[in-house]
Design a protein around this motif. Structure first.
Motif, PDB file in Angstrom:
ATOM      1  N   HIS A  15    -148.597   0.831 -52.310  1.00 22.80           N
ATOM      2  CA  HIS A  15    -149.882   0.515 -52.940  1.00 22.80           C
ATOM      3  C   HIS A  15    -149.687  -0.455 -54.098  1.00 22.80           C
ATOM      4  O   HIS A  15    -150.531  -1.318 -54.343  1.00 22.80           O
ATOM      5  CB  HIS A  15    -150.547   1.787 -53.463  1.00 22.80           C
ATOM      6  N   ASP A  16    -148.609  -0.304 -54.835  1.00 20.93           N
ATOM      7  CA  ASP A  16    -148.350  -1.161 -55.992  1.00 20.93           C
ATOM      8  C   ASP A  16    -148.113  -2.605 -55.571  1.00 20.93           C
ATOM      9  O   ASP A  16    -148.325  -3.517 -56.356  1.00 20.93           O
ATOM     10  CB  ASP A  16    -147.145  -0.631 -56.772  1.00 20.93           C
ATOM     11  N   ARG A  54    -147.209   5.293 -52.716  1.00 22.20           N
ATOM     12  CA  ARG A  54    -147.695   4.727 -53.978  1.00 22.20           C
ATOM     13  C   ARG A  54    -146.979   3.416 -54.312  1.00 22.20           C
ATOM     14  O   ARG A  54    -147.571   2.510 -54.886  1.00 22.20           O
ATOM     15  CB  ARG A  54    -147.539   5.741 -55.112  1.00 22.20           C
ATOM     16  N   ARG A  55    -145.700   3.312 -53.952  1.00 23.25           N
ATOM     17  CA  ARG A  55    -144.957   2.068 -54.185  1.00 23.25           C
ATOM     18  C   ARG A  55    -145.537   0.945 -53.324  1.00 23.25           C
ATOM     19  O   ARG A  55    -145.683  -0.188 -53.765  1.00 23.25           O
ATOM     20  CB  ARG A  55    -143.465   2.274 -53.874  1.00 23.25           C
ATOM     21  N   ARG A  84    -150.617   4.101 -57.819  1.00 20.10           N
ATOM     22  CA  ARG A  84    -149.532   3.148 -57.707  1.00 20.10           C
ATOM     23  C   ARG A  84    -148.269   3.711 -58.345  1.00 20.10           C
ATOM     24  O   ARG A  84    -148.330   4.556 -59.223  1.00 20.10           O
ATOM     25  CB  ARG A  84    -149.929   1.850 -58.414  1.00 20.10           C
ATOM     26  N   ASP A 132    -149.839  -3.897 -53.187  1.00 19.39           N
ATOM     27  CA  ASP A 132    -151.120  -4.182 -52.530  1.00 19.39           C
ATOM     28  C   ASP A 132    -151.037  -4.079 -51.010  1.00 19.39           C
ATOM     29  O   ASP A 132    -151.603  -4.883 -50.276  1.00 19.39           O
ATOM     30  CB  ASP A 132    -151.662  -5.556 -52.942  1.00 19.39           C
ATOM     31  N   SER A 156    -144.345  -5.785 -58.388  1.00 21.06           N
ATOM     32  CA  SER A 156    -145.681  -5.192 -58.438  1.00 21.06           C
ATOM     33  C   SER A 156    -146.740  -6.277 -58.465  1.00 21.06           C
ATOM     34  O   SER A 156    -146.518  -7.373 -58.975  1.00 21.06           O
ATOM     35  CB  SER A 156    -145.828  -4.337 -59.691  1.00 21.06           C
TER      36      SER A 156
END
Length: 129
Positions: free
Chosen positions: A91-92, A88-89, A20, A94, A121
């Motif tokens: 993913h943060d 990754r952002r 994340r 969700d 987040s």
């Protein structure tokens, strides 16, 4: 953590698409990257010759050409960390990294992706960590 720590952290995780990235991780990298590219472009345009009124074709400046190559190399070097950081952002928040392809939808896609990247987040531990 300083601004440049966020920037360098993206390069430390060069091609890491797992995990994340917080909003500051993403946006500080984006800001520094934008400023660097803007500075390089300004330097290029400083050395681009201005055509004269006499009709003569201005010769390309070797300095402008070298700076253009440096800018191109920098842009190519930042593609992978930028993509990895964007995934990754997502993913943060969700969301799967595949949401990056929403950017391909004309007009609405980039706006939608911007909204997703600006969302807060997910405070819980999610499927991405």
């Amino acid at each position: 953590m300083s601004i440049f720590d966020y920037y360098l952290d993206a390069f430390r995780k060069y091609a890491t698409f797992e995990g994340r990235a917080t909003r500051p991780d993403y946006w500080w990298f984006t800001l520094v990257n934008f400023i660097i590219v803007l500075g390089l472009e300004a330097l290029i345009w400083t050395f681009v010759p201005i055509p004269s009124d006499t009709g003569q074709v201005a010769q390309n400046s070797p300095t402008a050409s070298i700076l253009a190559i440096v800018t191109l190399v920098y842009l190519l070097a930042t593609i992978i960390p930028n993509l990895a950081l964007t995934v990754r952002r997502l993913h943060d928040t969700d969301r799967s990294g595949w949401w990056i392809f929403v950017n391909l939808i004309p007009l609405a896609g980039p706006i939608w992706l911007l909204v997703l990247l600006c969302m807060p987040s997910d405070p819980r531990i999610n499927r991405f960590g």
